[in-house]
Scaffold this motif. Structure first.
Motif, PDB file in Angstrom:
ATOM      1  N   GLY A 161       5.281  -7.204  -3.476  1.00 25.65           N
ATOM      2  CA  GLY A 161       6.639  -6.686  -3.335  1.00 25.65           C
ATOM      3  C   GLY A 161       6.732  -5.185  -3.469  1.00 25.65           C
ATOM      4  O   GLY A 161       7.033  -4.667  -4.539  1.00 25.65           O
ATOM      5  N   SER A 162       6.495  -4.507  -2.386  1.00 25.08           N
ATOM      6  CA  SER A 162       6.584  -3.051  -2.318  1.00 25.08           C
ATOM      7  C   SER A 162       7.131  -2.676  -0.949  1.00 25.08           C
ATOM      8  O   SER A 162       6.804  -3.327   0.045  1.00 25.08           O
ATOM      9  CB  SER A 162       5.183  -2.440  -2.485  1.00 25.08           C
ATOM     10  OG  SER A 162       5.163  -1.082  -2.108  1.00 25.08           O
ATOM     11  N   PRO A 163       7.931  -1.621  -0.874  1.00 26.29           N
ATOM     12  CA  PRO A 163       8.424  -1.196   0.444  1.00 26.29           C
ATOM     13  C   PRO A 163       7.302  -0.917   1.445  1.00 26.29           C
ATOM     14  O   PRO A 163       7.503  -1.080   2.650  1.00 26.29           O
ATOM     15  CB  PRO A 163       9.231   0.067   0.138  1.00 26.29           C
ATOM     16  CG  PRO A 163       9.689  -0.128  -1.272  1.00 26.29           C
ATOM     17  CD  PRO A 163       8.545  -0.842  -1.957  1.00 26.29           C
ATOM     18  N   ILE A 164       6.131  -0.546   0.979  1.00 28.14           N
ATOM     19  CA  ILE A 164       4.988  -0.313   1.871  1.00 28.14           C
ATOM     20  C   ILE A 164       4.654  -1.578   2.664  1.00 28.14           C
ATOM     21  O   ILE A 164       4.126  -1.517   3.769  1.00 28.14           O
ATOM     22  CB  ILE A 164       3.761   0.160   1.061  1.00 28.14           C
ATOM     23  CG1 ILE A 164       3.938   1.614   0.627  1.00 28.14           C
ATOM     24  CG2 ILE A 164       2.461  -0.013   1.814  1.00 28.14           C
ATOM     25  CD1 ILE A 164       3.907   2.639   1.732  1.00 28.14           C
ATOM     26  N   ALA A 165       4.969  -2.746   2.107  1.00 28.98           N
ATOM     27  CA  ALA A 165       4.675  -4.014   2.770  1.00 28.98           C
ATOM     28  C   ALA A 165       5.316  -4.097   4.155  1.00 28.98           C
ATOM     29  O   ALA A 165       4.821  -4.818   5.027  1.00 28.98           O
ATOM     30  CB  ALA A 165       5.142  -5.178   1.903  1.00 28.98           C
ATOM     31  N   ARG A 166       6.374  -3.341   4.394  1.00 29.48           N
ATOM     32  CA  ARG A 166       7.022  -3.343   5.718  1.00 29.48           C
ATOM     33  C   ARG A 166       6.038  -2.995   6.827  1.00 29.48           C
ATOM     34  O   ARG A 166       6.243  -3.369   7.977  1.00 29.48           O
ATOM     35  CB  ARG A 166       8.169  -2.326   5.745  1.00 29.48           C
ATOM     36  CG  ARG A 166       9.321  -2.664   4.835  1.00 29.48           C
ATOM     37  CD  ARG A 166      10.359  -1.579   4.869  1.00 29.48           C
ATOM     38  NE  ARG A 166       9.757  -0.332   4.360  1.00 29.48           N
ATOM     39  CZ  ARG A 166      10.433   0.645   3.782  1.00 29.48           C
ATOM     40  NH1 ARG A 166      11.729   0.570   3.661  1.00 29.48           N
ATOM     41  NH2 ARG A 166       9.819   1.721   3.339  1.00 29.48           N
TER      42      ARG A 166
END
Length: 190
Positions: free
Chosen positions: A12-17
């Motif tokens: 769960g991290s914005p980088i996962a996008r």
């Protein structure tokens, strides 16, 4: 389909996008890719787009007992981005998410694994994170972390470094691990 299967484990991290970048790079290198997310990681990814890209459902939860496996077994794994929560639980052997269960099993199967811990620079100062990364390294997992890998921003500021996330470096590291394992044990499947 390739005869080599890479599990991309996403937290769960914005980088996962941007995980589709890693999927594309791995497919170009001949991997069949399966994406598995933590429940919080699932909030950041486009599951429909990843399913179309990989040909596999994006898994986030354990299957029901007796249900058939939806994914082929992994030959290697990349955990990226890996949150502080996942790194610390992994080091402690906690399996309360599918991602963690797969990582704990990966140790038993000697599955080549690369992890890219990613957080903000304030959370990164916590000593438990560094203890956990040292423990995971001692198991033969390659940990890609530090200013030479990627700079960390302050809380809420990591987006400015988003384009620098080391997707290619993680893939190169897992490719090198697999190649080294194949030199040691020709024809062996982990």
């Amino acid at each position: 389909m390739s005869d080599r299967v890479l599990y991309v484990l996403v937290c769960g991290s914005p980088i996962a996008r941007d995980v589709g970048i890693l999927v594309d790079l791995a497919q170009r290198d001949g991997w069949e890719v399966c994406v598995i997310t933590t429940p919080d990681g699932r909030k950041f990814v486009d599951t429909d787009a990843l399913r179309a890209q990989t040909g596999h459902h994006v898994r986030s939860y354990y299957k029901n007992p007796g249900d058939e496996d939806l994914l082929p077994p992994a030959d290697a794994m990349i955990v990226a981005p890996a949150t502080v929560n996942t790194v610390n639980k992994w080091a402690a052997g906690i399996t309360d998410t599918l991602v963690l269960g797969l990582l704990v099993e990966a140790y038993g199967f000697s599955t080549p694994t690369v992890v890219v811990p990613y957080t903000n620079r304030v959370m990164a100062t916590h000593p438990t994170l560094h203890d956990s990364m040292a423990k995971i390294r001692s198991w033969g997992v390659q940990v890609l972390y530090g200013d030479d890998v990627m700079r960390l921003g302050g809380p809420g500021q990591n987006d400015k470094f988003r384009s620098q996330f080391p997707w290619r470096r993680a893939l190169q590291a897992v490719n090198a691990q697999v190649a080294a394992d194949n030199r040691v044990e020709p024809g062996a499947r982990s």
